[in-house]
Structures are given as structure tokens and as C-alpha cells.
Design an enzyme around this catalytic site. Structure first.
Site, PDB file in Angstrom:
ATOM      1  N   LYS A  36      -8.343   7.263  -0.387  1.00  0.00           N
ATOM      2  CA  LYS A  36      -8.677   6.090  -0.454  1.00  0.00           C
ATOM      3  C   LYS A  36      -9.895   5.954   0.341  1.00  0.00           C
ATOM      4  O   LYS A  36     -10.999   5.209  -0.355  1.00  0.00           O
ATOM      5  CB  LYS A  36      -7.973   4.709  -0.361  1.00  0.00           C
ATOM      6  CG  LYS A  36      -7.332   4.655   0.783  1.00  0.00           C
ATOM      7  CD  LYS A  36      -6.365   3.532   1.127  1.00  0.00           C
ATOM      8  CE  LYS A  36      -5.792   3.501   2.532  1.00  0.00           C
ATOM      9  NZ  LYS A  36      -4.368   2.980   2.534  1.00  0.00           N
ATOM     10  N   ARG A 129       4.326  -6.166   6.156  1.00  0.00           N
ATOM     11  CA  ARG A 129       3.297  -5.980   5.324  1.00  0.00           C
ATOM     12  C   ARG A 129       4.194  -6.048   4.017  1.00  0.00           C
ATOM     13  O   ARG A 129       4.889  -6.803   3.646  1.00  0.00           O
ATOM     14  CB  ARG A 129       2.318  -4.798   5.296  1.00  0.00           C
ATOM     15  CG  ARG A 129       1.009  -5.244   4.641  1.00  0.00           C
ATOM     16  CD  ARG A 129      -0.135  -4.039   4.762  1.00  0.00           C
ATOM     17  NE  ARG A 129       0.162  -2.837   3.676  1.00  0.00           N
ATOM     18  CZ  ARG A 129      -0.765  -1.780   3.730  1.00  0.00           C
ATOM     19  NH1 ARG A 129      -1.861  -1.842   4.650  1.00  0.00           N
ATOM     20  NH2 ARG A 129      -0.157  -0.686   3.149  1.00  0.00           N
TER      21      ARG A 129
END
Ligand SMILES: *Cc1c(COP(=O)(O)O)cnc(C)c1O
Length: 354
Positions: A36, A129
Site C-alpha cells: 500500500k 483496531r
């Protein structure tokens, strides 16, 4: 052409091959390379995809779309949006998931396309998360997923050291192994992939601390910067200096270091603390906060100091140094710096293949 980022591709490719071997030595057979940070820069992504990974992953569907000719299974590593399930089914083979409602949408869409979509169910081991909280009851969710005809549960995974800073350890990863064992015996199935996190788990390599059931990691920074991310240390035997950022001086003059008159906030609405250092040789570079946050840059020339700037300008203290307008100044960058620079269309990307 400036500003530009020079990418030392050979070193990154070598890191990646080395990491694949290093993973194998530690029982990690499924190495998912996470790209990414390259923001869909296919030139380097195509070469990285040939370094021995089992899967290639990205957080953005736009980037995965560009990878359709790469002969590896594609993994969406950010939880899918319900509004993007069309693209998730069309352009990825695997997605990481934690919401049964989203998985139902994926199942329906996969059915309409006569496909089977693979998922890795995420568990939150305490980092807070994504993922089902490991202490909660997940059996009902598993049961429903296993009944879906167009979803294949290929494994479970976790993400550590991302939000809460939870450090990987045999005990923490043991929580995931416990979940694996529980699911496999309750449902009489075999989970193929047990994904023990990201580059922070690499800290446990070489100490025999990775539980043997963990057989996969999702790795970006450790490959690209040769760094483990639990303590942000360089991993021995890897290349660390794989990028150089360069910008051009558009003004270089002697000026006072303290504003001359009453002061208020700067262009970003911040009150800045400026120290009076007397007269200073100041260089302005043609790059700004819209391209990179300055705390992620580190001048190669140790005599040069970043003192601030605005959206389009970076100001340096080059007192006593031989710089002049038109000169190029070089910087080391860290992972957030690279991420930001790769995403700025104003920055030229130079891939050095050597
Ligand atoms: C970005 C990301 C990774 C890779 O993290 P690195 O620290 O770069 O290795 C792994 N998993 C998920 C879910 C991610 O978003």
C-alpha cells in the site's frame, strides 16, 4: 525534475527475497507482501510480486484493480466497505473481515457473479483496531460463515501494534492459536491460514518465539525499510537506506531568524515558537506540507536543519553552508514520509533498477 523520490529497487527486491527465506525459517509459509505504501506504482509492485510471496495485499481497491495481471492472489487488507463489495468480488481473491453484515453482502455479490470469495476472519487480541474481540463468543459468526455457499473461510488473523501499540509475544499470539484450535475442533474444519500480524511480529524471529501454528504474516515496512515495527529497529542483514527524497532551492538568503513585528498564527492555524538565533542563512525548497510532513524528513547533510514551512514551502537553516538557489537538497525518509510522498502527484518517482 524536482521534487523527486529515488527508489533503490534492487535493495528492496533483495530485502523481500531475504524476508521470504527468513519467514520460512520461522515457520511462516504464507508471506503476504503488502504494497500500500507504493500507492499503486506498478513498476515496482510488478517486480516485488516476483520475489516469492504467496499473496499480494493492499488497503485500497483502486490499487488492487491495477494488479489484475499479477499472478498472485490479491488480498484487500482493510475491512471492505459494504458500498464497495462489487469491486471486492471483482478485483480481489481474499479480504480480511470482522463484520457478519459485510460478509453477507460479499456472499450475495459473489453468488450473483458465480464466484467464491475467500475471507480471513480478523480477531482483536487487545490492540483495539479491527477484529472480533478475542474474549467474545464468535461461534455463531463462524457457523453462519460456514453455511455461506459463496464464502470460503480460509483462515483467521490479527493485527498488532497498529492502534494500541500492543507488542507481539508468544502469549498474545497464543490467543489466536487458542481461537484456531477452538474453531477447528468445534466445527471439524481445518483453517489453512493463521495470520499473525504485520512487520511488528518480525521482532519474534530468531528467538523461536512464534507459535508453530502461526503460518502467515502480512509484511510491508519490514521488507521495504528492513525494519521491525515493534521497537522500530533495523533488522540485521537487510538494506535500510532504500529511498532518497530531493527538492530544489528556490530562494537562499541571509535574513533574521526572528519575525520582524507582531506575530499571530501561521497558515496552518498553528502558533509557532520561533527562537531568535540572530542572522541566519535560510533556504526555501519547492516542496510543502501537502507533499510530506516535515517530521518525516531527515536531511542527509547533517549541517542542514528544517525550521518549518507551509503548504508549498520548506524552510531550511543552512547557516555557514555553501548552498545557493538552484541547488538540490537530499533527505532520508521514513514510512509515513514515503506513504505521503508516493500519494502526491507533484512528486516525481524515479525507480533506480541499477
Ligand atoms: C498495512 C497493513 C499491514 C502491513 O503492515 P506493515 O507494518 O507495513 O508490515 C498488515 N496488515 C494490515 C491489516 C495492514 O493494514
Amino acid at each position: 525534475m524536482y521534487p523527486r523520490i529515488i527508489i533503490k529497487e534492487n535493495q528492496i527486491l533483495e530485502n523481500s527475497r531475504h524476508m521470504v527465506k527468513h519467514c520460512q525459517e520461522n515457520g511462516i509459509t504464507y508471506v503476504m507482501g503488502i504494497v500500500k505504501v507504493f500507492a499503486g506504482q506498478m513498476d515496482i509492485i510488478e517486480d516485488l510480486a516476483q520475489t516469492g510471496w504467496s499473496h499480494i495485499g493492499d488497503s485500497r481497491i483502486e490499487n488492487l484493480k491495477k494488479m489484475k495481471d499479477i499472478p498472485l492472489p490479491k488480498v484487500l487488507v482493510r475491512l471492505p466497505m459494504i458500498s464497495e463489495v462489487d469491486d471486492v468480488i471483482a478485483y480481489t481473491d481474499v479480504s480480511l473481515n470482522s463484520e457478519i453484515k459485510t460478509i453477507r453482502h460479499l456472499n450475495l455479490k459473489a453468488k450473483s457473479k458465480q464466484k467464491k470469495h475467500q475471507i480471513i476472519l480478523m480477531f482483536d487480541l487487545g490492540d483495539l483496531r479491527e477484529g472480533l474481540f478475542y474474549k467474545d463468543d464468535y461461534n455463531q459468526t463462524i457457523k453462519e460463515i460456514l453455511e455461506m455457499k459463496h464464502i470460503e473461510l480460509i483462515g483467521i488473523g490479527t493485527n498488532l501494534t497498529c492502534y494500541g501499540g500492543l507488542v507481539p509475544s508468544p502469549e498474545i499470539l497464543g490467543r489466536l492459536v487458542h481461537i484456531k484450535n477452538q474453531i477447528e475442533s468445534a466445527f471439524q474444519i481445518q483453517l489453512k491460514i493463521i495470520s499473525g500480524g504485520n512487520s511488528s511480529t518480525v521482532t519474534l524471529f530468531d528467538q523461536n518465539k512464534i507459535p508453530k501454528d502461526i503460518n502467515s504474516l502480512r509484511l510491508g515496512e519490514s521488507i521495504i525499510f528492513g525494519k521491525e515495527t515493534s521497537y522500530s529497529t533495523d533488522i540485521k542483514g537487510y538494506y535500510h537506506d532504500n529511498f532518497l527524497f530531493q527538492a530544489e532551492i528556490i530562494e537562499c538568503q541571509m535574513k533574521p531568524s526572528f519575525p520582524d513585528g507582531p506575530t499571530t498564527i501561521n497558515s496552518f492555524g498553528e502558533k509557532v515558537n520561533i527562537e531568535d538565533k540572530g542572522m541566519m542563512k535560510r533556504a526555501i525548497l519547492a516542496v510543502g506540507k501537502q507533499d510530506v510532513l516535515f517530521e518525516n524528513l531527515n536531511p542527509v547533510d547533517e549541517q542542514v536543519h528544517i525550521i518549518g514551512g507551509s503548504s508549498d514551502h520548506l524552510i531550511l537553516d543552512v547557516t555557514g553552508q555553501d548552498y545557493q538557489v538552484g541547488d538540490i537538497v537530499s533527505f532520508h525518509i521514513n514510512y509515513p514520509g514515503l506513504l505521503h510522498l508516493m500519494n502526491s502527484s507533484y512528486i516525481k518517482k524515479v525507480i533506480q533498477k541499477k
